[in-house]
Design a protein around this motif. Sequence first.
Motif, PDB file in Angstrom:
ATOM      1  N   MET A  13     -49.468  24.423 -58.331  1.00 25.00           N
ATOM      2  CA  MET A  13     -48.748  23.973 -59.503  1.00 25.00           C
ATOM      3  C   MET A  13     -49.629  24.211 -60.734  1.00 25.00           C
ATOM      4  SD  MET A  13     -46.843  20.320 -60.079  1.00 25.00           S
ATOM      5  CE  MET A  13     -45.695  20.595 -58.761  1.00 25.00           C
ATOM      6  N   SER A  14     -49.044  24.721 -61.779  1.00 20.89           N
ATOM      7  CA  SER A  14     -49.795  25.048 -62.992  1.00 20.89           C
ATOM      8  C   SER A  14     -50.104  23.789 -63.808  1.00 20.89           C
ATOM      9  CB  SER A  14     -49.005  26.033 -63.857  1.00 20.89           C
ATOM     10  OG  SER A  14     -47.947  25.376 -64.516  1.00 20.89           O
ATOM     11  N   TYR A  15     -51.039  23.951 -64.725  1.00 20.37           N
ATOM     12  CA  TYR A  15     -51.390  22.856 -65.628  1.00 20.37           C
ATOM     13  C   TYR A  15     -50.162  22.401 -66.414  1.00 20.37           C
ATOM     14  CZ  TYR A  15     -53.329  20.302 -69.559  1.00 20.37           C
ATOM     15  OH  TYR A  15     -53.575  19.341 -70.502  1.00 20.37           O
ATOM     16  N   SER A  16     -49.370  23.350 -66.911  1.00 20.73           N
ATOM     17  CA  SER A  16     -48.172  22.999 -67.691  1.00 20.73           C
ATOM     18  C   SER A  16     -47.184  22.209 -66.846  1.00 20.73           C
ATOM     19  CB  SER A  16     -47.507  24.254 -68.253  1.00 20.73           C
ATOM     20  OG  SER A  16     -48.345  24.874 -69.186  1.00 20.73           O
ATOM     21  N   GLN A  17     -46.983  22.602 -65.602  1.00 21.78           N
ATOM     22  CA  GLN A  17     -46.079  21.863 -64.722  1.00 21.78           C
ATOM     23  C   GLN A  17     -46.595  20.445 -64.492  1.00 21.78           C
ATOM     24  OE1 GLN A  17     -46.048  24.680 -61.441  1.00 21.78           O
ATOM     25  NE2 GLN A  17     -43.850  24.999 -61.750  1.00 21.78           N
ATOM     26  N   ASN A  18     -47.894  20.326 -64.269  1.00 17.99           N
ATOM     27  CA  ASN A  18     -48.479  18.999 -64.088  1.00 17.99           C
ATOM     28  C   ASN A  18     -48.304  18.138 -65.334  1.00 17.99           C
ATOM     29  OD1 ASN A  18     -49.355  19.330 -61.447  1.00 17.99           O
ATOM     30  ND2 ASN A  18     -51.322  20.179 -62.071  1.00 17.99           N
TER      31      ASN A  18
ATOM     32  N   TYR B 118     -41.174  18.250 -73.379  1.00 19.29           N
ATOM     33  CA  TYR B 118     -40.407  19.452 -73.710  1.00 19.29           C
ATOM     34  C   TYR B 118     -41.336  20.584 -74.144  1.00 19.29           C
ATOM     35  CZ  TYR B 118     -37.100  22.670 -75.827  1.00 19.29           C
ATOM     36  OH  TYR B 118     -36.391  23.814 -76.147  1.00 19.29           O
ATOM     37  N   SER B 119     -42.320  20.273 -74.961  1.00 19.25           N
ATOM     38  CA  SER B 119     -43.278  21.283 -75.404  1.00 19.25           C
ATOM     39  C   SER B 119     -44.044  21.874 -74.218  1.00 19.25           C
ATOM     40  CB  SER B 119     -44.249  20.664 -76.416  1.00 19.25           C
ATOM     41  OG  SER B 119     -45.207  21.599 -76.819  1.00 19.25           O
ATOM     42  N   ALA B 120     -44.460  21.023 -73.293  1.00 21.93           N
ATOM     43  CA  ALA B 120     -45.164  21.500 -72.097  1.00 21.93           C
ATOM     44  C   ALA B 120     -44.227  22.339 -71.228  1.00 21.93           C
ATOM     45  CB  ALA B 120     -45.724  20.330 -71.310  1.00 21.93           C
ATOM     46  N   PHE B 121     -42.954  21.966 -71.184  1.00 21.94           N
ATOM     47  CA  PHE B 121     -41.981  22.748 -70.429  1.00 21.94           C
ATOM     48  C   PHE B 121     -41.812  24.133 -71.044  1.00 21.94           C
ATOM     49  CE2 PHE B 121     -37.428  23.901 -69.715  1.00 21.94           C
ATOM     50  CZ  PHE B 121     -37.576  24.274 -68.384  1.00 21.94           C
ATOM     51  N   LEU B 122     -41.802  24.204 -72.366  1.00 23.05           N
ATOM     52  CA  LEU B 122     -41.721  25.517 -73.019  1.00 23.05           C
ATOM     53  C   LEU B 122     -42.928  26.377 -72.645  1.00 23.05           C
ATOM     54  CD1 LEU B 122     -40.435  24.598 -76.594  1.00 23.05           C
ATOM     55  CD2 LEU B 122     -39.133  25.556 -74.675  1.00 23.05           C
ATOM     56  N   GLN B 123     -44.101  25.759 -72.588  1.00 21.95           N
ATOM     57  CA  GLN B 123     -45.304  26.487 -72.184  1.00 21.95           C
ATOM     58  C   GLN B 123     -45.187  26.935 -70.735  1.00 21.95           C
ATOM     59  OE1 GLN B 123     -47.701  27.307 -74.393  1.00 21.95           O
ATOM     60  NE2 GLN B 123     -48.512  28.621 -72.780  1.00 21.95           N
TER      61      GLN B 123
END
Length: 157
Positions: A1-6, A46-51
Amino acid sequence: MSYSQNLVNQQLAWCSTLVEHFKAESAPWLKEALLQSLTWHLQVAYSAFLQELAESQRLACERSSSIVTVINAIPSGRGCPAEFEELKALEMNDSWLSSLLARATSPAAIAIDSGVNQPHNLIAVSGVGSWNLAEAQAVLLALRQLIERNRALGQEY
């Protein structure tokens, strides 16, 4: 799992925790603080989801609060994924996402009741940018569903 997903998962978990604390709280100023915090965590999610989406498409772009930044990072000649267009429509039209993004998160953007008619021993509560728990829960649910659906689509490839 990526940092953004976490990070997305962490923010969504904190949002759920804030909702539970809100339900148990009775002081209006604490409820307002919890809603403002919930708004901020929803926006960070939401911002992390965009990443996360940008990384899944191997796009190099700065973290942003708008899908437009991610779309602008798509190299010329490469098509824009349908899920990006869906997010853009949600951001630009009257939707749960545009409502979330329109909420004030900057301290300078939050208007506080001057208290002219308020007793001086009360804690001031902001009036602009507030929303109720039902609206916040609806946004949290919609964001969760959007993220889960996009993640499921990503696993199909």
